[in-house]
Design a protein around this motif. Structure first.
Motif, short mmCIF file in Angstrom:
data_model
loop_
_atom_site.label_atom_id
_atom_site.label_comp_id
_atom_site.label_asym_id
_atom_site.label_seq_id
_atom_site.Cartn_x
_atom_site.Cartn_y
_atom_site.Cartn_z
N ALA A 524 -46.19 64.50 18.16
CA ALA A 524 -44.85 64.25 17.64
C ALA A 524 -44.90 63.95 16.14
O ALA A 524 -45.93 63.51 15.60
N ARG A 528 -40.28 60.96 14.42
CA ARG A 528 -40.01 60.71 15.85
C ARG A 528 -40.70 59.42 16.29
O ARG A 528 -40.13 58.62 17.05
N GLN A 532 -39.11 55.84 17.67
CA GLN A 532 -39.56 55.15 18.87
C GLN A 532 -39.85 53.68 18.58
O GLN A 532 -39.48 52.79 19.35
#
Length: 565
Positions: A524, A528, A532
């Motif tokens: 990722a 991203r 998170q």
């Protein structure tokens, strides 16, 4: 013919005055008196030479003892260089005598003459000047070495022009051993320690060289001296730090241990050739550090609990990231000190060993003889360690051994040069580690910066509404509704009129959750993974910095300066 008395009789000796003022200790005085008995010279000069006293403190005490003003203070302004040149040109003793005796004379505006000299108490100096200036009243003043050098150099340039220095190594060594040069270098070190500088930069230019101190992460110009003085100063620093005094074409590194201003210091020296001469940088490292507790570095309560939990892990990797000078080593040293309960074997491999910790085995890397991070780590793992600290993960080989150590039951601490915590994952993958070998052993990553702490002279201030709104959710969650206390920097003599005194850390602490592991393995993007981390409730550097500003520990402007926003 008349002159003011050079000093009023006083029952107190210089050493007694300095001890009474708390500027030196009894041991410093005894050491200086013993050295004075061997080499001669004034006691104040000897104290400066051994690094026990700065010139500013010496002059302040001498001014009280001798009842003389200090040139450049509130009592006596700096003279105009033209006035010095005019009066020097009229002196019957000749300009060469003034330069040789290192004496300045200038009119006092009331028909008399001010005099400043390298040694105003030199035998016969007062009588010689009184004879030269006839009936004019003589008044003596104390003068800082750098001010005297600057004005004597201006006088010399006016008279004879600029001259070059002999580049011969023997001549360089002789210059480096001259008392004024020894005193100048010792005084620079003493001033830097007094002003809490972490580095001293000596930067030669075409006609002068500049001395700058890095204080609380920011460079401040402290001194400008004639370029002709630079070779002697550079040679002195090379001589005491173990560098080749004659080599001026290649970069060099050196190291020395000295006692400066009552403190034991390790000093790392670096010389780098430039167009106008070598740029020399001295990194000052106190041997005794009092801030090695985790609770003194600036962690908020939740971050402190996270760090202590990470240090209690039985295995895995904890990475501290950030640029050079962001306090990574200090954080790791504090973490090691916190985990050193006497029941664990702790080994470090560093380049260089910046601070020696009791009860811990520390290894200095020597790449020139083959003792690299990777080679040292292989040997460390045969020493049955519980905790291993690697100064820096620089290459794939070191990273692979660190992963192997973590997977075989060791807790590994290390640093990495990245801009933020999340980028550590992609940096290791770019080095060549498989994504699953990054995701599995790493327990947590931390990024940090240092912001300047407000001085006590700060006053209440305001910030834009947008910044206050940005900080408010974190303040409510972390500080439990503590009201905002935004402050602004003012400046006072204690903080050298910067408004700041000392530094504290701002942190970005990301534990590797199961969801984060899956993102790392799947390749990722950094954005991203940041999203998170935000979903999991973690804050980034800017957020933590604004939290510090909310509490009045620093300013929002300082946070934005450091975080680049």
């Amino acid at each position: 013919m008349s002159s003011e008395p050079l000093h009023a009789p006083t029952p107190q000796r210089l050493g007694d005055l300095l001890i009474a003022a708390g500027l030196i200790g009894e041991a410093d005085l005894e050491r200086a008196l013993a050295l004075q008995a061997r080499i001669g010279g004034r006691l104040g000069s000897v104290l400066m030479r051994i690094g026990a006293l700065s010139e500013d403190n010496l002059l302040e005490t001498l001014a009280r003892q001798l009842d003389l003003p200090v040139l450049g203070s509130a009592d006596l302004a700096m003279p105009d260089e033209d006035a010095i040149r005019l009066l020097a040109g009229d002196t019957p003793v000749g300009l060469d005598w003034l330069l040789d005796q290192q004496v300045l004379v200038w009119p006092d505006g009331e028909g008399g003459v001010w005099c400043a000299a390298r040694d105003p108490l030199a035998p016969g100096l007062r009588e010689a000047l009184a004879h030269v200036h006839g009936s004019r009243r003589l008044r003596f003043a104390l003068c800082r070495s750098q001010d005297l050098d600057r004005m004597l150099d201006a006088l010399a340039r006016h008279i004879v022009g600029q001259g070059g220095e002999d580049g011969d190594a023997r001549h360089l060594r002789e210059m480096a051993e001259e008392a004024p040069v020894v005193e100048l270098v010792s005084n620079l070190l003493a001033q830097a320690v007094e002003q809490r500088a972490s580095d001293i930069h000596l930067e030669p230019e075409e006609r002068e060289f500049v001395v700058r101190f890095r204080i609380d992460g920011v460079l401040h110009a402290r001194l400008r001296l004639p370029r002709q003085r630079f070779d002697a100063v550079a040679s002195r620093i090379k001589l005491i730090s173990g560098m080749d005094i004659a080599e001026r074409r290649l970069p060099q590194d050196g190291r020395l241990s000295v006692r400066v201003g009552g403190q034991e210091m390790d000093i790392r020296a670096s010389a780098l050739p430039g167009v106008h001469g070598e740029s020399i940088v001295l990194r000052l490292l106190p041997k005794e550090r009092r801030e090695l507790g985790l609770d003194r570095l600036g962690f908020e309560a939740d971050h402190l609990a996270m760090m202590r939990a990470w240090m209690a892990e039985a295995n895995g990797i904890v990475l501290v990231t950030g640029p050079t000078g962001s306090g990574k080593s200090t954080t790791l040293y504090a973490a090691l000190a916190a985990t050193n309960d006497g029941l664990k074997k702790i080994i470090t491999v560093e380049d260089p060993v910046e601070f020696q910790l009791p009860g811990i085995t520390q290894i200095q890397v020597h790449s020139e003889i083959g003792l690299t991070f990777a080679n040292a780590l292989r040997s460390i793992l045969r020493q049955d360690p519980d905790v291993v600290m690697i100064g820096e993960v620089r290459d794939l080989e070191t990273a692979e051994i660190a992963v192997q150590a973590a997977l075989t039951g060791h807790l590994v601490l290390s640093t990495l040069h990245t801009n933020d915590a999340i980028s550590a994952f992609t940096r290791l993958i770019d080095m060549g580690l498989e994504p699953f070998l990054v995701a599995t052993p790493i327990r947590a990553v931390q990024a940090q910066r240092l912001v300047r702490r407000l001085c006590e002279c700060a006053r209440p201030g305001h910030v834009p509404t947008a910044l206050a709104d940005e900080a408010e959710p974190f303040a409510r969650r972390v500080l439990g509704g503590t009201p905002a206390r935004w402050m602004e920097a003012v400046g006072c003599p204690k903080c050298l009129h910067t408004g700041y005194r000392g530094r504290l850390g701002i942190y970005e602490m990301i534990p590797v959750s199961e969801a984060m592991q899956q993102l790392i393995v799947s390749g990722a993007s950094v954005n991203r993974m940041k999203a998170q981390a935000r979903e999991e409730g973690h804050r980034f550097l800017r957020d933590d910095g604004l939290l510090k500003a909310w509490q009045g520990l620093t300013t929002a402007e300082e946070v934005l300066r450091v975080t680049g926003a």
